[in-house]
Design an enzyme around this catalytic site. Structure first.
Site, PDB file in Angstrom:
ATOM      1  N   HIS A 115     -36.160 131.442 -41.135  1.00 60.53           N
ATOM      2  CA  HIS A 115     -36.380 129.991 -41.078  1.00 60.53           C
ATOM      3  C   HIS A 115     -36.289 129.544 -39.619  1.00 60.53           C
ATOM      4  O   HIS A 115     -35.489 130.078 -38.841  1.00 60.53           O
ATOM      5  CB  HIS A 115     -35.335 129.266 -41.932  1.00 60.53           C
ATOM      6  N   GLU A 187     -44.584 127.055 -42.264  1.00 59.52           N
ATOM      7  CA  GLU A 187     -43.908 125.809 -41.903  1.00 59.52           C
ATOM      8  C   GLU A 187     -44.133 125.522 -40.417  1.00 59.52           C
ATOM      9  O   GLU A 187     -43.445 126.104 -39.566  1.00 59.52           O
ATOM     10  CB  GLU A 187     -42.402 125.948 -42.125  1.00 59.52           C
TER      11      GLU A 187
HETATM   12  P1  PGA Z   1     -38.181 119.416 -44.541  1.00 62.11           P
HETATM   13  O1  PGA Z   1     -37.658 120.907 -44.264  1.00 62.11           O
HETATM   14  O2  PGA Z   1     -38.793 119.399 -45.905  1.00 62.11           O
HETATM   15  O3  PGA Z   1     -36.936 118.572 -44.433  1.00 62.11           O
HETATM   16  O4  PGA Z   1     -39.175 119.113 -43.484  1.00 62.11           O
HETATM   17  C1  PGA Z   1     -38.412 122.025 -44.666  1.00 62.11           C
HETATM   18  C2  PGA Z   1     -37.662 123.303 -44.357  1.00 62.11           C
HETATM   19  O5  PGA Z   1     -36.870 123.321 -43.409  1.00 62.11           O
HETATM   20  O6  PGA Z   1     -37.840 124.308 -45.033  1.00 62.11           O
END
Ligand code: PGA
Length: 485
Positions: A115, A187
């Protein structure tokens, strides 16, 4: 008509460092209440449903109470539990760490790997992430690998390449069977927790690139089986439009998963979309021929004969545009051609030394090859410039001058004056020419005039903005993050 492969959608809530064990239990109670009401509504409507798989990743200390409440509410099997990270080591004197075996013994099904917040606050290298993927799989769980670019990366046009590199490093040692158990979460870092979601077409194209990439490494069957999630500011309000995109299989939700009501809505939007999603034609993603040929060409495992064939195809394939653009961008992001040539000649000399053979034809042959690819790259650069795809670049010469690390500041200024002059001249000729003056005469007069007006180069735009600004560019050799190596 081919239909989309039926990958079960997956929605995962990542609580990060929120909700202690008491709050986690309460969350479960609230969520199951919301969910029961929705199930009852859907059953009454008679609408067919493909419920997504759901996962929650509480902090370590909340795992146990969450799992117990899950049992009590009869939700076991309808909601899975996972962890936000794991140690890459099996056991031992590693204070503060949690092993994959501990998580699997608790009943975890998923573990997040890589992450962006972990990458940022607990920097680890790609090898460690690859080992974490391995230990998660070996302990019977599924890794959710997070990949994504930063805002600066996207602004410099290295967006998806960066994410693909992260993916490549993490899965390079995996078998096809392992790969089917991996979940990939795309992401974009700049979208996490900010409320900024990329344009839908940007998300869709990133997901298609990721599936292409898996296809190149593991084949079409595996690419069709791997689930790819989107993460970054997913909310009940935007979930319905994102989940309709091609190639998406669900969400990784951060902030919105802390509220059981918002999270339940995101899961419900995903379930409601499932019928229409599966009726759509298969994504064209990994069927794009040009890209497949390109990846084939790059595969070092290919036998020589097939590699030559692939190279030939890459050269002659009708859809050469994407091939050429990639080539030009690759050159643009690395170091420029002179550097490429010097480096290649050095490599050849070293290889010949190591083999104890004398170099006779070698460097010339090599130079021919480089010049040939250079010609192709230049054509592609011209295309990019013509289409205004490269910001602030007006000519190939300017592009080359800016990316040649061997030039001094003064040489660079002098060369740029020339290159700006000649490209302005070319444009002016195109613009003004009525067919009665030949280019050479026009050029001589124009250049003379232009250069004399420009005698004081201190006033030039590139002087004011700092010609050495190119040094801050990510593709400058020697800079951290340069893709030159
Ligand atoms: P968020 O975070 O939905 O608050 O943008 C996503 C994540 O960190 O996986």
């Amino acid at each position: 008509m081919p239909v989309r492969p039926r990958r079960k959608p997956l929605v995962v809530g990542n609580w990060k460092m929120n909700l202690n064990h008491r709050e986690a239990a309460q969350w479960m109670v609230d969520y199951s209440g919301m969910n029961d009401a929705w199930e009852a509504r859907m059953a009454a409507s008679g609408q067919p449903l493909d419920r997504p798989e759901i996962g929650i990743l509480p902090p370590f200390t909340s795992l146990q109470s969450f799992i117990e409440t899950l049992d009590e509410r009869g939700m076991k099997g309808r909601l899975n539990v996972g962890a936000q990270t794991v140690s890459d080591i099996a056991a031992g004197a590693y204070t503060g760490d949690i092993s994959a075996d501990m998580l699997s013994a608790l009943g975890c099904r998923y573990v997040l790997v890589g992450h962006s917040e972990q990458r940022r606050y607990h920097p680890e290298d790609d090898d460690t992430f690859a080992t974490k993927m391995r230990v998660v799989l070996d302990n019977g769980m599924r890794p959710i690998l997070c990949i994504g670019e930063t805002r600066t990366g996207r602004e410099h046009g290295i967006g998806i390449d960066y994410a693909l590199r992260q993916l490549g490093e993490a899965v390079s040692q995996m078998s096809c069977e392992d790969m089917t158990r991996v979940v990939v979460a795309y992401e974009p870092v700049w979208s996490i927790g900010t409320g900024n979601v990329p344009d839908l077409n940007v998300i869709e194209s990133a997901l298609a690139d990721i599936r292409d990439f898996i296809n190149a490494g593991f084949g079409a069957d595996i690419a069709a089986a791997v689930r790819i999630l989107y993460g970054g500011s997913v909310k009940p309000e935007n979930a319905a439009s994102i989940i309709r995109l091609n190639d998406i299989d669900g969400f990784l939700v951060g902030g919105a998963s802390l509220d059981p009501c918002s999270f339940a809505k995101i899961c419900h939007r995903t379930a409601e979309s499932s019928v229409t999603r599966h009726q759509r034609p298969a994504s064209r993603g990994f069927q794009r021929k040009g890209r497949m040929k390109l990846s084939e060409f790059q595969n070092p495992e290919l036998p020589e004969s097939r590699r030559a064939l692939a190279a030939q195809v890459a050269r002659d394939f009708p859809d050469t545009l994407s091939w050429r653009l990639s080539l030009a961008l690759a050159a643009y992001r690395t170091a420029g051609f002179s550097w490429l040539e010097v480096r290649a000649v050095q490599d050849l000399i070293e290889a010949a030394d190591a083999a104890g053979s004398a170099l006779e034809e070698g460097p010339d042959m090599l130079r021919d090859i480089i010049w040939d690819s250079r010609r192709q790259i230049i054509e592609a650069m011209m295309l990019l410039i013509d289409r205004d795809a490269v910001q602030g670049v007006y000519s190939v010469d300017q592009w080359l001058v800016e990316s040649d690390p061997r030039l001094t500041h003064d040489e660079r200024c002098a060369r740029l004056v020339q290159t700006y002059a000649s490209s302005t001249c070319m444009r002016a000729y195109r613009f003004m020419n009525h067919g009665d003056e030949d280019y050479e005469t026009f050029c001589r007069d124009f250049m003379e005039g232009y250069l004399s007006c420009d005698a004081n180069t201190d006033n030039r735009r590139w002087r004011r903005r700092g010609i050495d600004r190119y040094k801050s560019r990510p593709w400058f050799p020697g800079r951290e993050g340069s893709s030159a190596e």
